[in-house]
Design a protein around this motif. Structure first.
Motif, PDB file in Angstrom:
ATOM      1  N   ASP A 151      49.261  38.270  38.270  1.00 36.59           N
ATOM      2  CA  ASP A 151      48.125  39.024  38.283  1.00 36.59           C
ATOM      3  C   ASP A 151      47.202  39.148  39.319  1.00 36.59           C
ATOM      4  OD1 ASP A 151      48.866  39.055  35.623  1.00 36.59           O
ATOM      5  OD2 ASP A 151      47.338  37.548  34.734  1.00 36.59           O
ATOM      6  N   GLU A 152      47.141  38.134  40.063  1.00 39.98           N
ATOM      7  CA  GLU A 152      46.416  38.295  41.567  1.00 39.98           C
ATOM      8  C   GLU A 152      46.911  39.230  42.402  1.00 39.98           C
ATOM      9  OE1 GLU A 152      44.442  35.647  45.052  1.00 39.98           O
ATOM     10  OE2 GLU A 152      45.489  34.624  43.292  1.00 39.98           O
ATOM     11  N   SER A 153      48.124  39.241  42.389  1.00 43.17           N
ATOM     12  CA  SER A 153      48.867  40.382  43.352  1.00 43.17           C
ATOM     13  C   SER A 153      48.903  41.456  42.837  1.00 43.17           C
ATOM     14  CB  SER A 153      50.430  39.978  43.468  1.00 43.17           C
ATOM     15  OG  SER A 153      50.587  38.638  44.056  1.00 43.17           O
ATOM     16  N   ARG A 154      48.824  41.857  41.530  1.00 42.62           N
ATOM     17  CA  ARG A 154      48.677  43.063  41.065  1.00 42.62           C
ATOM     18  C   ARG A 154      47.375  43.532  40.960  1.00 42.62           C
ATOM     19  NH1 ARG A 154      46.730  44.908  35.930  1.00 42.62           N
ATOM     20  NH2 ARG A 154      47.741  46.903  35.213  1.00 42.62           N
ATOM     21  N   GLU A 155      46.332  42.938  40.794  1.00 38.94           N
ATOM     22  CA  GLU A 155      44.997  43.443  40.901  1.00 38.94           C
ATOM     23  C   GLU A 155      44.730  43.814  42.462  1.00 38.94           C
ATOM     24  OE1 GLU A 155      42.815  43.898  38.745  1.00 38.94           O
ATOM     25  OE2 GLU A 155      44.471  43.435  37.159  1.00 38.94           O
ATOM     26  N   ALA A 156      45.147  42.986  43.252  1.00 41.75           N
ATOM     27  CA  ALA A 156      45.026  43.357  44.910  1.00 41.75           C
ATOM     28  C   ALA A 156      45.792  44.745  45.236  1.00 41.75           C
ATOM     29  CB  ALA A 156      45.670  42.315  45.726  1.00 41.75           C
ATOM     30  N   GLY A 178      46.641  52.017  37.545  1.00 42.50           N
ATOM     31  CA  GLY A 178      46.592  50.852  36.711  1.00 42.50           C
ATOM     32  C   GLY A 178      47.029  51.040  35.108  1.00 42.50           C
ATOM     33  N   ASP A 179      46.309  50.830  34.269  1.00 42.23           N
ATOM     34  CA  ASP A 179      46.718  50.716  32.828  1.00 42.23           C
ATOM     35  C   ASP A 179      46.776  52.065  32.469  1.00 42.23           C
ATOM     36  OD1 ASP A 179      46.755  48.046  32.539  1.00 42.23           O
ATOM     37  OD2 ASP A 179      44.554  47.815  31.699  1.00 42.23           O
ATOM     38  N   LEU A 201      46.523  47.082  43.038  1.00 37.78           N
ATOM     39  CA  LEU A 201      45.951  48.305  42.508  1.00 37.78           C
ATOM     40  C   LEU A 201      44.679  48.530  43.253  1.00 37.78           C
ATOM     41  CD1 LEU A 201      45.881  47.249  38.496  1.00 37.78           C
ATOM     42  CD2 LEU A 201      47.232  49.066  39.835  1.00 37.78           C
ATOM     43  N   ARG A 202      43.848  47.570  43.669  1.00 37.51           N
ATOM     44  CA  ARG A 202      42.730  48.122  44.871  1.00 37.51           C
ATOM     45  C   ARG A 202      43.330  48.704  45.879  1.00 37.51           C
ATOM     46  NH1 ARG A 202      41.121  42.779  43.256  1.00 37.51           N
ATOM     47  NH2 ARG A 202      41.860  41.715  45.257  1.00 37.51           N
ATOM     48  N   ARG A 238      53.420  42.799  33.329  1.00 34.97           N
ATOM     49  CA  ARG A 238      53.129  42.516  34.750  1.00 34.97           C
ATOM     50  C   ARG A 238      54.273  41.496  35.265  1.00 34.97           C
ATOM     51  NH1 ARG A 238      46.893  41.190  33.639  1.00 34.97           N
ATOM     52  NH2 ARG A 238      46.253  43.048  32.959  1.00 34.97           N
ATOM     53  N   GLU A 278      44.485  52.306  44.971  1.00 32.77           N
ATOM     54  CA  GLU A 278      43.020  53.066  44.551  1.00 32.77           C
ATOM     55  C   GLU A 278      42.512  53.597  45.948  1.00 32.77           C
ATOM     56  OE1 GLU A 278      40.090  53.301  41.022  1.00 32.77           O
ATOM     57  OE2 GLU A 278      40.508  51.309  41.844  1.00 32.77           O
TER      58      GLU A 278
END
Length: 321
Positions: free
Chosen positions: A246-251, A281-282, A253-254, A10, A257
């Motif tokens: 991590d927060e930017s990555r999760e956003a 993602g993973d 990914l959403r 990440r 998707e």
């Protein structure tokens, strides 16, 4: 990949190989809260002109899905040629230099011969390639790029001597087509979108397509149907930028998707003749790892990758480098 590997991934930096970051086209996405206040912005940029169409389509589908244009977290759109370039230049792999987010689309490749060719079908072509790989000249895009990789995978799957494969790469699909029709190649490989006109006009015959399933409007078998265990597309994907939190990555990914699962994205892929091949993602990160290994292996099989010394050229040096 270990737990520490995922955390490191990440934070890794994404470097663009070969063509450089193009600051063209295509902002995408501001995710909004229920009250309509922007929460996270995304800026999508293709890593070179060849990926600009996908970048524009992705940005358009994002807007249609409700993500408004705006500055914010950078996302780079790149693909298989960049992965191969990194390997050929002894560079760091995409997993070492970026944050993998999502696989977006892929172009189906096709193997063709001139209409007047004595090669009857793919089985006939395969038999000739196995018997005389050095006397079955092949043409396509630049060495080390998807067309060449596909022929390498085919030769390996058939049991041909990949080091003896005679391949000539050309800067463009048009030049490869001219060479094929001028008798400089027994067969060519390239994106189906680029060969459709020639197939439709009866100038070339398609022997097989590289996708796992048949192309609906084309009566041509897949490589898998021909007994060749190869499922291949010239894929394009989204990667995060340097030090992605991590927060930017999760956003991100959403957002990815939501967009690649939308009807707008499916429509854009159909209109352009691409396959929609969503993976996020993973799962996508693991897939990239297998794709790096496959690409590295076929480059080595073709004699383009020498693990005993530095390799500094790609797309221009000959077999046996």
């Amino acid at each position: 990949m270990g737990d520490s590997g995922e955390k490191q991934m990440r934070r890794r930096r994404f470097l663009v190989w070969g063509l450089g970051v193009t600051a063209c086209a295509a902002g995408c996405g501001t995710e909004r809260t229920g009250g309509g206040v922007p929460r996270t912005g995304f800026s999508i940029n293709p890593s070179g002109p060849r990926w600009a169409p996908v970048g524009r389509a992705f940005a358009g589908a994002a807007r249609t899905a409700g993500f408004e244009s705006g500055a914010g977290t950078p996302i780079t759109v790149t693909g298989l040629p960049a992965l191969a370039a990194a390997e050929l230049n002894n560079g760091q792999s995409l997993l070492d230099t970026g944050t993998p987010l999502a696989r977006l689309s892929g172009e189906v490749e096709v193997v063709v011969v001139p209409d007047a060719s004595p090669v009857k079908d793919f089985d006939d072509f395969g038999a000739r390639l196995v018997a005389s790989p050095g006397r079955t000249p092949l043409v396509g895009g630049p060495q080390g790029e998807p067309d060449h990789l596909l022929f390498g995978l085919i030769a390996k799957a058939l049991g041909a001597d990949t080091r003896q494969v005679e391949y000539t790469g050309y800067p463009s699909g048009g030049e490869a087509a001219t060479a094929l029709l001028a008798g400089k190649g027994a067969a060519a490989a390239g994106p189906l979108t680029g060969w459709r006109a020639g197939i439709g006009r009866g100038r070339v015959r398609a022997l097989a397509v590289s996708s796992a399933t048949r192309v609906p409007d084309l009566d041509v078998p897949t490589l898998l149907e021909c007994g060749v265990r190869v499922d291949f597309t010239d894929w394009v994907a989204a990667f995060g930028s340097e030090d992605m939190a991590d927060e930017s990555r999760e956003a991100a990914l959403r957002m990815c998707e939501a967009v690649i699962g939308s009807t707008g994205w499916e429509a854009a892929c159909r209109a352009a003749g691409w396959l929609s091949i969503p993976l996020v993602g993973d799962d996508f990160a693991r897939w990239v790892g297998t794709e790096i290994a496959r690409t590295r292996a076929v480059l080595r099989d073709l004699g383009l990758l020498d693990t005993t010394k530095a390799t500094t050229c790609w797309g221009s040096c000959g077999n046996g480098h």
